[in-house]
Enzyme design. Structure first.
Site, short mmCIF file in Angstrom:
data_model
loop_
_atom_site.label_atom_id
_atom_site.label_comp_id
_atom_site.label_asym_id
_atom_site.label_seq_id
_atom_site.Cartn_x
_atom_site.Cartn_y
_atom_site.Cartn_z
N HIS A 1 1.35 -1.96 8.89
CA HIS A 1 1.04 -0.54 9.04
C HIS A 1 2.06 0.26 9.84
O HIS A 1 2.38 1.39 9.48
CB HIS A 1 -0.35 -0.30 9.63
CG HIS A 1 -0.67 1.16 9.83
ND1 HIS A 1 -0.81 2.04 8.77
CD2 HIS A 1 -0.85 1.90 10.96
CE1 HIS A 1 -1.08 3.25 9.24
NE2 HIS A 1 -1.10 3.20 10.56
N HIS B 1 5.24 -0.13 10.26
CA HIS B 1 6.56 -0.09 9.63
C HIS B 1 7.69 -0.39 10.61
O HIS B 1 8.84 -0.05 10.36
CB HIS B 1 6.80 1.26 8.94
CG HIS B 1 5.91 1.51 7.77
ND1 HIS B 1 6.22 2.41 6.77
CD2 HIS B 1 4.71 0.99 7.42
CE1 HIS B 1 5.26 2.44 5.87
NE2 HIS B 1 4.33 1.58 6.25
N HIS C 1 -3.89 3.46 2.83
CA HIS C 1 -3.47 4.23 1.65
C HIS C 1 -3.94 3.58 0.35
O HIS C 1 -3.43 3.90 -0.72
CB HIS C 1 -1.95 4.39 1.63
CG HIS C 1 -1.42 5.33 2.66
ND1 HIS C 1 -1.63 6.69 2.61
CD2 HIS C 1 -0.70 5.11 3.79
CE1 HIS C 1 -1.05 7.27 3.65
NE2 HIS C 1 -0.49 6.32 4.40
N GLU D 1 0.80 -1.22 0.00
CA GLU D 1 0.00 0.00 0.00
C GLU D 1 0.84 1.28 0.00
O GLU D 1 0.32 2.36 -0.22
CB GLU D 1 -0.96 0.01 1.20
CG GLU D 1 -0.27 0.17 2.53
CD GLU D 1 -1.01 1.16 3.42
OE1 GLU D 1 -2.16 1.50 3.13
OE2 GLU D 1 -0.40 1.60 4.41
#
Length: 259
Positions: A173, A175, A66, A37
């Protein structure tokens, strides 16, 4: 059945190390899932990039908050069943929240969901998954869930909510890869966050300068993708093809030169 699951791919550096890894190692896996994403300049995905990832061996691409940053993805996601977005988006949203892929004679379901805590408003992921998982299990007991969420507590709660019902549940999400991989009771492989595939000497895959300045002055700024200390993050999961239960889980955290 051996799965390769790749954490959020960020921009061109992330794509490059992903392609390098797949070129050398994709034959070691039976099924490959990539969260992409952030693959288009750090925000969203384009049809061209999706096709490049599929061409390198990915079986399913998952998304997240995203999903809609690149408008050209709207028609493409309706036509491409193996590109999925969170299932708890509104029913009017393009695309689908899960897919079932038959490979080597086995059906694999991949489900994408998005969390509510510290995230944009969205329908309850717990209720959405509670509703769809029993329906999917009528067709296959090999089920992998990408839970795209911010809060560690929400991800842990989802893991316990799904234990024994799915083969694996992992978070995306944030990271930032966590080190809590385990197999929960009932045979569900779990990892709070798979991490990020991209430049790790920045802030969540973006360059430090803009991020630090925004924290200081609160002003909008255009982020650019970090190209320093590029790593691939993800996990390997081995699933019993007959029972759908996970038997092994291992994190992947490799520098570009190690791939």
């Amino acid at each position: 059945m051996k799965f390769l699951i790749i954490g959020d791919v960020v921009g061109e550096p992330g794509r490059n190390i992903l392609f390098k890894y797949l070129e050398k190692r994709k034959q070691n896996y039976d099924f490959i899932i990539v969260n992409a994403e952030n693959s288009a300049g750090g925000f969203g995905i384009t049809p061209k990039i999706a096709e490049q990832i599929f061409a390198r061996g990915a079986d399913v691409i998952t998304l997240g908050n995203h999903s809609w940053d690149k408008k050209e993805i709207y028609p493409y996601i309706n036509e491409t069943k193996n590109l999925i977005r969170p299932i708890n988006f509104t029913k009017e949203a393009p695309g689908n929240g899960y897919t079932i892929v038959e490979k080597n004679g086995k059906k694999v379901a991949v489900v994408n969901a998005q969390g509510k805590v510290f995230m944009p408003p969205i329908a309850c992921p717990f209720l959405a998954l509670d509703e769809i998982i029993p329906e999917i299990r009528k067709e296959t007991n090999i089920i992998i869930v990408d839970f795209h969420a911010e809060a560690t507590s929400e991800k842990q709660a989802m893991g316990w909510n799904l234990t024994g019902k799915v083969s694996a549940m992992y978070g995306t999400h944030t990271h930032t890869q966590t080190a809590d991989e385990k197999i929960l009771p009932g045979g569900t492989a779990y990892l709070t966050d798979a991490g990020m595939t991209g430049g790790h000497d920045g802030i969540l895959g973006m360059n430090k300068k803009e991020s630090i300045q925004r924290f200081k002055d609160g002003m909008p700024s255009r982020y650019s993708v970090c190209e320093e200390n590029v790593k691939i993050n993800g996990l390997e999961v081995e699933v019993n093809e007959n029972t759908g239960k996970a038997e092994k889980i291992r994190r992947i955290n490799m520098h570009y030169d190690e791939v």
